[in-house]
Enzyme design. Sequence first.
Site, PDB file in Angstrom:
ATOM      1  N   ASP A   8     -48.385  30.682-130.739  1.00  0.00           N
ATOM      2  CA  ASP A   8     -47.067  30.848-131.568  1.00  0.00           C
ATOM      3  C   ASP A   8     -45.855  30.037-130.674  1.00  0.00           C
ATOM      4  OD1 ASP A   8     -46.189  32.060-128.677  1.00  0.00           O
ATOM      5  OD2 ASP A   8     -46.528  33.941-129.720  1.00  0.00           O
ATOM      6  N   CYS A  65     -50.190  32.018-126.018  1.00  0.00           N
ATOM      7  CA  CYS A  65     -48.831  32.939-126.570  1.00  0.00           C
ATOM      8  C   CYS A  65     -48.380  33.406-124.715  1.00  0.00           C
ATOM      9  CB  CYS A  65     -48.939  34.069-127.273  1.00  0.00           C
ATOM     10  SG  CYS A  65     -50.053  35.960-126.807  1.00  0.00           S
ATOM     11  N   THR A  67     -48.404  35.835-123.327  1.00  0.00           N
ATOM     12  CA  THR A  67     -48.560  35.878-122.362  1.00  0.00           C
ATOM     13  C   THR A  67     -51.048  35.897-122.417  1.00  0.00           C
ATOM     14  OG1 THR A  67     -49.308  38.481-123.580  1.00  0.00           O
ATOM     15  CG2 THR A  67     -47.281  38.018-121.622  1.00  0.00           C
ATOM     16  N   HIS A  98     -71.823  34.429-118.941  1.00  0.00           N
ATOM     17  CA  HIS A  98     -72.055  36.444-119.282  1.00  0.00           C
ATOM     18  C   HIS A  98     -72.166  37.372-120.510  1.00  0.00           C
ATOM     19  CE1 HIS A  98     -72.774  37.507-114.507  1.00  0.00           C
ATOM     20  NE2 HIS A  98     -73.682  36.358-114.781  1.00  0.00           N
ATOM     21  N   HIS A 133     -77.975  39.339-120.210  1.00  0.00           N
ATOM     22  CA  HIS A 133     -76.608  39.367-121.287  1.00  0.00           C
ATOM     23  C   HIS A 133     -77.335  39.150-122.309  1.00  0.00           C
ATOM     24  CE1 HIS A 133     -74.993  38.582-116.772  1.00  0.00           C
ATOM     25  NE2 HIS A 133     -76.017  37.667-116.380  1.00  0.00           N
TER      26      HIS A 133
HETATM   27  C1  RB5 Z   1     -43.048  36.679-128.121  1.00  0.00           C
HETATM   28  O1  RB5 Z   1     -42.378  36.715-127.519  1.00  0.00           O
HETATM   29  C2  RB5 Z   1     -44.687  37.250-126.835  1.00  0.00           C
HETATM   30  O2  RB5 Z   1     -44.718  38.651-127.421  1.00  0.00           O
HETATM   31  C3  RB5 Z   1     -45.778  36.091-127.287  1.00  0.00           C
HETATM   32  O3  RB5 Z   1     -45.520  35.325-127.267  1.00  0.00           O
HETATM   33  C4  RB5 Z   1     -47.093  36.657-126.505  1.00  0.00           C
HETATM   34  O4  RB5 Z   1     -47.159  36.517-125.495  1.00  0.00           O
HETATM   35  C5  RB5 Z   1     -47.671  38.762-127.345  1.00  0.00           C
HETATM   36  O5  RB5 Z   1     -48.640  38.760-126.676  1.00  0.00           O
END
Ligand code: RB5
Length: 148
Positions: A8, A65, A67, A98, A133
């Site tokens: 993203d 993204c 996180t 695994h 596994h």
């Molecule tokens: C975008 O601001 C953020 O929410 C996205 O990149 C991600 O971290 C979502 O899980």
Amino acid sequence: MRIGIGNDHSAVEMKREVMKFLQDLGYEVINYGTDSTESCDYPVYGEKVGQAVASKEVDLGILICGTGVGISLAANKVKGIRAVVCSEPYSARLSRQHNNTNILALGARVVGIELAKMIIEEWLNAEFEGGRHQRRVDMIMDIENKER
Ligand code: RB5
């Protein structure tokens, strides 16, 4: 080996660096992500790369993204996908050995580019061990075939 990459707006810069890293290692990389830093919706890219992996258009996927969480959740909704979000190499390696993961997700706001490269290399170099596994992975995949 063909790798599909998706991201993203929060991960445009890291995506570019990861693409170059993978190409330098000899991988063919297909970009399914956005190249704009304008705010967009990560599920779009999680689904795109999930479908590319599930249909065997590519062999494996990498998603980034902020996180790594949202985009991996989206990919995991595609039938046949086992996406894992990792912020260290140990879980990345074990997730292939695994759990036979077919998508690795990273958080551009969580890990720096050098750690991201280590995680990716560890994940790509590991192989599924099969045996006990396989049974457990089959059990996971059976869940998505159950009627709701
Ligand atoms: C975008 O601001 C953020 O929410 C996205 O990149 C991600 O971290 C979502 O899980």
